[in-house]
Structures are given as C-alpha cells and as structure tokens.
Design a protein around this motif. Structure first.
Motif, PDB file in Angstrom:
ATOM      1  N   ILE A 109       0.938  -1.385  -0.158  1.00 24.18           N
ATOM      2  CA  ILE A 109       0.063  -0.049   0.023  1.00 24.18           C
ATOM      3  C   ILE A 109       0.889   1.163   0.168  1.00 24.18           C
ATOM      4  O   ILE A 109       0.797   2.133  -0.757  1.00 24.18           O
ATOM      5  N   ALA A 110       1.692   1.179   0.872  1.00 25.98           N
ATOM      6  CA  ALA A 110       2.745   2.395   1.077  1.00 25.98           C
ATOM      7  C   ALA A 110       3.606   2.594  -0.267  1.00 25.98           C
ATOM      8  O   ALA A 110       3.708   3.622  -0.982  1.00 25.98           O
ATOM      9  N   GLY A 111       4.154   1.464  -0.987  1.00 23.27           N
ATOM     10  CA  GLY A 111       4.687   1.556  -2.061  1.00 23.27           C
ATOM     11  C   GLY A 111       3.919   1.987  -3.481  1.00 23.27           C
ATOM     12  O   GLY A 111       4.215   2.604  -3.987  1.00 23.27           O
ATOM     13  N   GLY A 112       2.732   1.583  -3.389  1.00 18.70           N
ATOM     14  CA  GLY A 112       1.996   1.885  -4.302  1.00 18.70           C
ATOM     15  C   GLY A 112       1.414   3.392  -4.233  1.00 18.70           C
ATOM     16  O   GLY A 112       1.360   4.047  -5.432  1.00 18.70           O
ATOM     17  N   PHE A 113       1.496   3.899  -3.260  1.00 24.78           N
ATOM     18  CA  PHE A 113       0.925   5.510  -2.881  1.00 24.78           C
ATOM     19  C   PHE A 113       2.284   6.144  -3.508  1.00 24.78           C
ATOM     20  O   PHE A 113       2.124   7.182  -3.913  1.00 24.78           O
ATOM     21  N   TRP A 114       3.333   5.544  -3.080  1.00 21.82           N
ATOM     22  CA  TRP A 114       4.662   6.490  -3.518  1.00 21.82           C
ATOM     23  C   TRP A 114       4.832   6.520  -5.032  1.00 21.82           C
ATOM     24  O   TRP A 114       5.143   7.212  -5.678  1.00 21.82           O
ATOM     25  N   LEU A 115       4.656   5.321  -5.698  1.00 22.94           N
ATOM     26  CA  LEU A 115       4.737   5.267  -7.085  1.00 22.94           C
ATOM     27  C   LEU A 115       3.504   6.007  -7.687  1.00 22.94           C
ATOM     28  O   LEU A 115       3.884   6.889  -8.696  1.00 22.94           O
ATOM     29  N   LEU A 116       2.230   6.092  -7.244  1.00 24.74           N
ATOM     30  CA  LEU A 116       1.569   7.006  -7.712  1.00 24.74           C
ATOM     31  C   LEU A 116       1.787   8.450  -7.838  1.00 24.74           C
ATOM     32  O   LEU A 116       1.706   9.198  -8.792  1.00 24.74           O
ATOM     33  N   ALA A 117       2.647   8.860  -6.718  1.00 19.12           N
ATOM     34  CA  ALA A 117       2.981  10.221  -6.453  1.00 19.12           C
ATOM     35  C   ALA A 117       4.223  10.338  -7.307  1.00 19.12           C
ATOM     36  O   ALA A 117       4.357  11.849  -7.808  1.00 19.12           O
ATOM     37  N   SER A 118       5.205   9.751  -7.425  1.00 22.03           N
ATOM     38  CA  SER A 118       6.265  10.017  -8.200  1.00 22.03           C
ATOM     39  C   SER A 118       5.949   9.963  -9.600  1.00 22.03           C
ATOM     40  O   SER A 118       6.618  10.944 -10.389  1.00 22.03           O
TER      41      SER A 118
END
Length: 230
Positions: A109-118
C-alpha cells in the motif's frame, strides 16, 4: 483473537476510512480528464466495498461462517482481528497487525502510493512541456499510475480479503488495461515515432522485463496504445 464484542456496524468508520483513502489517492493522482475520474472512481468503489466489510457488515464472514467455525474452532469471527482471514488461516493467532500478510500489505500500500505520487510529478512536468513522459517511473514502465492502483488494491486484499473485493479485483485490472490501451492510442497519434520507440523499449506494467524487448502492442501484434494521460 479473543475479543468478545462485535466490531461491526460501525458505518461512521466506513465513511471516514473510505473518505481518507479516496482523498489521499486523489491528492496523489490529481485527476483531470473524464478518463482520470473513471480510474479514480473504480478505485473508490473497491475501497468503499473493502471498508464496508471491514467495519460495516462482514458479508464474507457470514458466507463462510460454517466452514470457518469447523476449520478454526475457538476463533470469534465477529471480533475485528479475526477479519484478517489470511493471518487466521495460516496460523498467526497473535496480533494480526504484526502478521506477515499484514506487513506485506502495508509495504504494498505504501509503495503503491509512493509510485502514484512519483509518477504524477513526472507526468505533470511532461504535460506542461508538451513532451512524452519517459523519466522517473516512466523510464521503467509505461503505466506506473495504473500499476500503482493495482498494487494498492493487492495490498488491501492481503490485509482484508473479501468475496466482493476479490471479485472486483480482476475486473478492475482488466478495466485499467483497457484504459491504458486507449491512452496509448492517443499517445501514438500525438508523438508518432517517438512513442513507438519508447513503447518498444519500455514494458507496460511490469518493470522486470528487459528494457529493449519489443512490446506486442507497439510492434503491430496488438493495439497501438498510449502513455498515461499523454
């Protein structure tokens, strides 16, 4: 997993948690077009269905109650912790929030949101300049934002699997793939050979593939699709 009081019927928590994650995703994704809003809308439906069972009505628990009671005697499945079914089924009877599935879930979940923002930062800069997004996450896959949504949903499924969200997941994945192909057609028409070269060198959703392996969509064996919101 010995909680005695039911932890469901908490519809205010359903609304609050759904709103938090939907607004959080929207702030990272920043939808603009109708296609963007469809993307966010599908994700939102998944989130609402998830929290409706997590805090509202445990439909999956009721549907599987007979089998669960027989297979795991002594577990109070109306206690909130027992809703982490994978932790129960694989024998993690301590606090499920520290179980292996929950930990992996949090990472996804955290990695997905990081990828989304990046990905959004790169895409926004490319759109402002009128160029094709090919740096940052876009250097490794053509649709990092769609991939991010799928990763986030997979993380939630590991944490709290339900019949409805398990049924929704493959449907949403197919829908995102179709949206991605539609966007790629637009990008191909806009950027021409530049897009074709990029598509041949960059995989659509999975960055593990060799960068210079041709993509079937781009080389004529499939749809000539587009980069996200390009």
């Amino acid at each position: 997993m010995t909680e005695s009081s039911p932890a469901y019927g908490l519809w205010s928590l359903v609304a609050i948690n759904s709103a938090v994650f939907i607004v959080f995703a929207a702030s990272f994704f920043k939808p603009r077009s109708s296609r963007d809003w469809r993307t966010l809308g599908m994700f939102s439906a998944f989130i609402v269905a998830l929290f409706a069972e997590m805090y509202g009505f445990p439909l999956t628990i009721y549907l599987l109650s007979g089998w669960l009671a027989t297979r795991f005697p002594g577990v109070d499945f109306l206690a909130h912790d027992a809703g982490h079914l994978l932790e129960v089924m694989f024998g993690w009877r301590a606090n499920p929030h520290f179980g292996p599935f929950h930990i992996v879930s949090n990472i996804l979940i955290a990695g997905g949101f990081w990828l989304l923002a990046s990905a959004w930062k790169v895409l926004y800069a490319a759109q402002a300049a009128g160029t094709l997004a090919t740096t940052g996450p876009y250097a490794h896959l053509r649709h990092p934002q769609y991939a991010a949504f799928v990763v986030i949903m997979a993380g939630f499924l590991l944490q709290w699997p339900t019949v409805i969200t398990l049924a929704m997941f493959p449907v949403l994945v197919v829908a995102y793939v179709r949206l991605a192909r539609d966007e790629e057609r637009t990008a191909a028409a806009t950027f021409g050979s530049e897009w074709q070269q990029y598509a041949q060198q960059t995989p659509a959703f999975f960055p593990l593939r060799t960068r210079h392996h041709p993509d079937p969509i781009a080389d004529g064996r499939g749809d000539h699709s587009s980069g996200e919101r390009s």
